[in-house]
Design an enzyme around this catalytic site. Structure first.
Site, PDB file in Angstrom:
ATOM      1  N   GLY A 298       0.768  -1.062   0.141  1.00 11.58           N
ATOM      2  CA  GLY A 298       0.049   0.036  -0.227  1.00 11.58           C
ATOM      3  C   GLY A 298       0.884   1.241  -0.068  1.00 11.58           C
ATOM      4  O   GLY A 298       1.234   1.918  -1.108  1.00 11.58           O
ATOM      5  N   ARG A 299       1.223   1.658   1.297  1.00 15.76           N
ATOM      6  CA  ARG A 299       2.268   2.930   1.414  1.00 15.76           C
ATOM      7  C   ARG A 299       3.430   2.836   0.089  1.00 15.76           C
ATOM      8  O   ARG A 299       3.444   4.128  -0.426  1.00 15.76           O
ATOM      9  CB  ARG A 299       2.971   2.701   2.784  1.00 15.76           C
ATOM     10  CG  ARG A 299       3.873   3.950   3.305  1.00 15.76           C
ATOM     11  CD  ARG A 299       4.570   3.592   4.576  1.00 15.76           C
ATOM     12  NE  ARG A 299       3.547   3.034   5.562  1.00 15.76           N
ATOM     13  CZ  ARG A 299       2.923   3.529   6.409  1.00 15.76           C
ATOM     14  NH1 ARG A 299       2.933   4.826   6.466  1.00 15.76           N
ATOM     15  NH2 ARG A 299       2.009   2.837   7.396  1.00 15.76           N
ATOM     16  N   ARG A 335      -1.777  11.248  10.655  1.00 17.25           N
ATOM     17  CA  ARG A 335      -0.670  10.420  11.138  1.00 17.25           C
ATOM     18  C   ARG A 335       0.176  10.782  12.272  1.00 17.25           C
ATOM     19  O   ARG A 335       0.633   9.945  13.302  1.00 17.25           O
ATOM     20  CB  ARG A 335       0.305   9.775   9.939  1.00 17.25           C
ATOM     21  CG  ARG A 335      -0.483   9.085   9.019  1.00 17.25           C
ATOM     22  CD  ARG A 335       0.560   8.672   7.655  1.00 17.25           C
ATOM     23  NE  ARG A 335       1.551   7.760   8.126  1.00 17.25           N
ATOM     24  CZ  ARG A 335       2.695   8.198   8.286  1.00 17.25           C
ATOM     25  NH1 ARG A 335       3.071   9.351   8.071  1.00 17.25           N
ATOM     26  NH2 ARG A 335       3.565   7.295   8.743  1.00 17.25           N
ATOM     27  N   CYS A 367      -9.557  21.986  17.165  1.00 19.16           N
ATOM     28  CA  CYS A 367      -9.403  22.221  18.838  1.00 19.16           C
ATOM     29  C   CYS A 367      -9.032  21.131  19.451  1.00 19.16           C
ATOM     30  O   CYS A 367      -9.635  20.549  20.529  1.00 19.16           O
ATOM     31  CB  CYS A 367     -10.683  22.613  19.290  1.00 19.16           C
ATOM     32  SG  CYS A 367     -11.293  24.198  18.364  1.00 19.16           S
ATOM     33  N   GLU A 368      -7.716  20.713  19.325  1.00 21.43           N
ATOM     34  CA  GLU A 368      -7.060  19.491  19.892  1.00 21.43           C
ATOM     35  C   GLU A 368      -5.519  19.954  20.163  1.00 21.43           C
ATOM     36  O   GLU A 368      -5.060  20.227  18.988  1.00 21.43           O
ATOM     37  CB  GLU A 368      -7.112  18.144  19.257  1.00 21.43           C
ATOM     38  CG  GLU A 368      -8.702  17.615  19.233  1.00 21.43           C
ATOM     39  CD  GLU A 368      -9.139  16.993  20.258  1.00 21.43           C
ATOM     40  OE1 GLU A 368      -8.355  16.533  21.341  1.00 21.43           O
ATOM     41  OE2 GLU A 368     -10.335  16.671  20.158  1.00 21.43           O
ATOM     42  N   TYR A 395      -2.294   6.651   3.712  1.00 23.39           N
ATOM     43  CA  TYR A 395      -2.800   7.057   5.082  1.00 23.39           C
ATOM     44  C   TYR A 395      -3.152   8.307   5.389  1.00 23.39           C
ATOM     45  O   TYR A 395      -2.945   8.757   6.825  1.00 23.39           O
ATOM     46  CB  TYR A 395      -1.998   6.149   6.124  1.00 23.39           C
ATOM     47  CG  TYR A 395      -1.738   4.612   5.504  1.00 23.39           C
ATOM     48  CD1 TYR A 395      -2.823   3.783   5.688  1.00 23.39           C
ATOM     49  CD2 TYR A 395      -0.589   4.356   5.194  1.00 23.39           C
ATOM     50  CE1 TYR A 395      -2.815   2.504   5.371  1.00 23.39           C
ATOM     51  CE2 TYR A 395      -0.359   2.602   4.885  1.00 23.39           C
ATOM     52  CZ  TYR A 395      -1.573   2.064   4.957  1.00 23.39           C
ATOM     53  OH  TYR A 395      -1.377   0.516   4.496  1.00 23.39           O
TER      54      TYR A 395
HETATM   55  N1  PLP Z   1      -2.232  -6.152   3.839  1.00 20.10           N
HETATM   56  C1  PLP Z   1      -2.677  -5.917   4.907  1.00 20.10           C
HETATM   57  C2  PLP Z   1      -3.560  -7.215   5.427  1.00 20.10           C
HETATM   58  C3  PLP Z   1      -2.801  -4.960   5.860  1.00 20.10           C
HETATM   59  O1  PLP Z   1      -3.307  -4.843   6.965  1.00 20.10           O
HETATM   60  C4  PLP Z   1      -1.960  -3.668   5.396  1.00 20.10           C
HETATM   61  C5  PLP Z   1      -1.677  -2.487   6.185  1.00 20.10           C
HETATM   62  O2  PLP Z   1      -2.346  -2.407   7.104  1.00 20.10           O
HETATM   63  C6  PLP Z   1      -1.433  -3.832   4.101  1.00 20.10           C
HETATM   64  C7  PLP Z   1      -1.478  -4.908   3.509  1.00 20.10           C
HETATM   65  C8  PLP Z   1      -0.513  -2.690   3.523  1.00 20.10           C
HETATM   66  O3  PLP Z   1       0.422  -2.158   4.183  1.00 20.10           O
HETATM   67  P1  PLP Z   1       1.359  -1.039   3.433  1.00 20.10           P
HETATM   68  O4  PLP Z   1       0.694  -0.172   3.244  1.00 20.10           O
HETATM   69  O5  PLP Z   1       2.501  -0.905   4.721  1.00 20.10           O
HETATM   70  O6  PLP Z   1       2.221  -1.938   2.382  1.00 20.10           O
END
Ligand code: PLP
Length: 440
Positions: A298-299, A335, A367-368, A395
């Site tokens: 993902g990231r 984050r 307001c935090e 994220y």
């Molecule tokens: N797969 C699963 C099951 C996850 O829970 C996550 C992230 O929490 C990912 C993939 C993606 O992780 P990343 O964004 O660190 O690559």
């Protein structure tokens, strides 16, 4: 006490941070994303504004594709990192599958033109309705996270007279050496089934008629910057593959999850192709090199393809700290408040600085006290200046909220010189549209 820094030094720091963002650079004193000046985007679309580079996403994907050249591999983009339709469309058109964690995410995949057959469904709390929805759509695989879920899935699939393709997520009990909130593969985490229970649960699954076992998977955490935890997890999972297959349960694929980190603050994660070169050596040595592989990044596909553009509203000297109050906040960039995470913050037009550097806490209007975006940053800013919060592709928007009835930001996707508005700014009316006053 404020720490002064020369404008030259400041620019040098900034220039050093931008290489993590391959298509974001200063040109003639102005921050540009691909061929478009960030300041022009602020003028047209306002701030806060998320800006994504399509070329940066595709180049991050290409690193994985190079790593898997000649192998049977499927890349499933973990869309929780950024689930905006315009982002999903880029990955769908590039042939990716998707790792989803809800029925809502499945609807997004389909709306973005993704292929349901390349969808894997992760998550510890799938509902019966979500299972039915996913079975109807014909997804590729359920990544089952508990024995109880296995039984419910078998019941749901049986009632629909279909067979559910399943992989069981095993918890290899490997420390990914990341923030505790984003480590998922340790014994104390809620994810997956324990390594020592896996064989028994696979045997149980193989006796459930409405299920078809297709694979095994693990995901040990996020923002991993070292290959060692991956190598350890691979060993643990391959040990299990051997045991499960010896018990007469064949596995078509092995899914090694996501988790590869990005450079937020002089972090040095391996490149995806280098990581996979190393992992494939182990896989080959253990005799699984020709097995179908799946991954769920993902990231690392989107994080450094995005920045969040924000305007300085006020500067406020304090007794102990100076505050730089910007129009982006924890609802846009959660984050730092959630995990004390670091985002680099750079000027959009550094040439305009007035030689007035100060040490600031960069904070939003929410307001935090937890609404901070950066602590102790050296900036030369005044009201009306634009700043870019880097590494904001993952994220951020997908975790954004309406706290303080703040509309979620607009998003644009840059493709060379073309600017595509992929999400318009949310209004208060948008936020109230599902609400109504009680009848008196
Ligand atoms: N797969 C699963 C099951 C996850 O829970 C996550 C992230 O929490 C990912 C993939 C993606 O992780 P990343 O964004 O660190 O690559």
């Amino acid at each position: 006490m404020n720490t002064a820094i020369s404008p030259q030094a400041l620019l040098a720091v900034d220039a050093a941070m931008l290489p993590g963002h391959p298509f974001t650079a200063y040109r003639e004193g102005a921050l540009c994303i691909e061929n478009v000046a960030a300041a022009d985007l602020a003028q047209t679309h306002g701030t806060p504004l998320f800006i994504y580079s399509k070329a940066a996403m595709l180049s991050a994907l290409a690193a994985y594709q190079r790593g898997f050249a000649g192998r049977h591999a499927q890349i499933c983009y973990a869309m929780k990192a950024n689930s905006s339709l315009g982002v999903l469309q880029v990955f769908a058109q590039a042939g990716c599958g998707f790792d989803i964690v809800s029925g809502g995410e499945l609807e997004r995949v389909i709306a973005a033109g993704g292929d349901a057959r390349k969808v894997i469904f992760s998550g510890v709390g799938k509902t019966r309705a979500e299972m039915r929805q996913a079975l109807k759509a014909g997804i590729g695989c359920f990544n089952v996270e508990s024995e109880a879920e296995l039984d419910v899935l078998a019941e749901v699939a049986g009632a629909m007279a279909v067979t559910a393709p399943v992989s069981i997520r095993v918890n290899p009990n490997v420390d990914p050496k990341t923030h505790p909130y984003i480590s998922t593969g340790l014994k104390g985490n809620k994810f997956g089934v324990a390594h020592e229970d896996a064989l028994r649960i696979y045997t149980h699954a193989s006796n459930l008629k409405a299920l078809r076992i297709v694979g095994i998977d693990c995901h040990i955490g996020s923002q991993i910057t070292d290959s060692t935890p991956y190598l350890d997890a691979m060993d643990r999972v391959l040990d299990l593959v051997a045991e499960i297959e010896a018990a007469g349960i064949p596995l078509e694929h092995i899914d090694f999850g996501g988790g590869l980190g990005i450079n937020y603050n002089h972090d040095t994660p391996p490149e995806a192709d280098a990581l996979w070169r190393e992992l494939l050596v182990k896989l080959d040595a253990r005799g699984y090199g020709q097995r179908k592989l799946m991954i769920e990044p993902g990231r690392s596909l989107v994080g450094n393809a995005g920045v969040c553009l924000t305007e300085v509203l006020y500067t406020k000297p304090g007794e102990q700290k100076n505050f730089c109050i910007i129009d982006a906040a924890m609802n846009d960039l959660p984050r730092p408040a959630m995990y004390q995470a670091f985002h680099a913050i750079v000027p959009v037009q550094p040439g305009r600085s007035a030689g007035n550097e100060r040490l600031y806490d960069v904070v939003g209007p929410v307001c935090e006290s937890g609404d901070w975006i950066g602590h102790d940053r050296v900036l030369d800013v005044k009201a009306g200046d634009l700043l870019a919060v880097l590494s904001a592709g993952a994220y951020c928007m997908s975790m954004a909220s309406n706290y303080n009835t703040r509309g979620r930001a607009a998003e644009v996707l840059i493709d060379g010189s073309a600017v595509h508005l992929i999400r318009r700014r949310e209004t208060a009316q948008d936020q109230m549209r599902h609400e109504q006053l009680a009848a008196n």
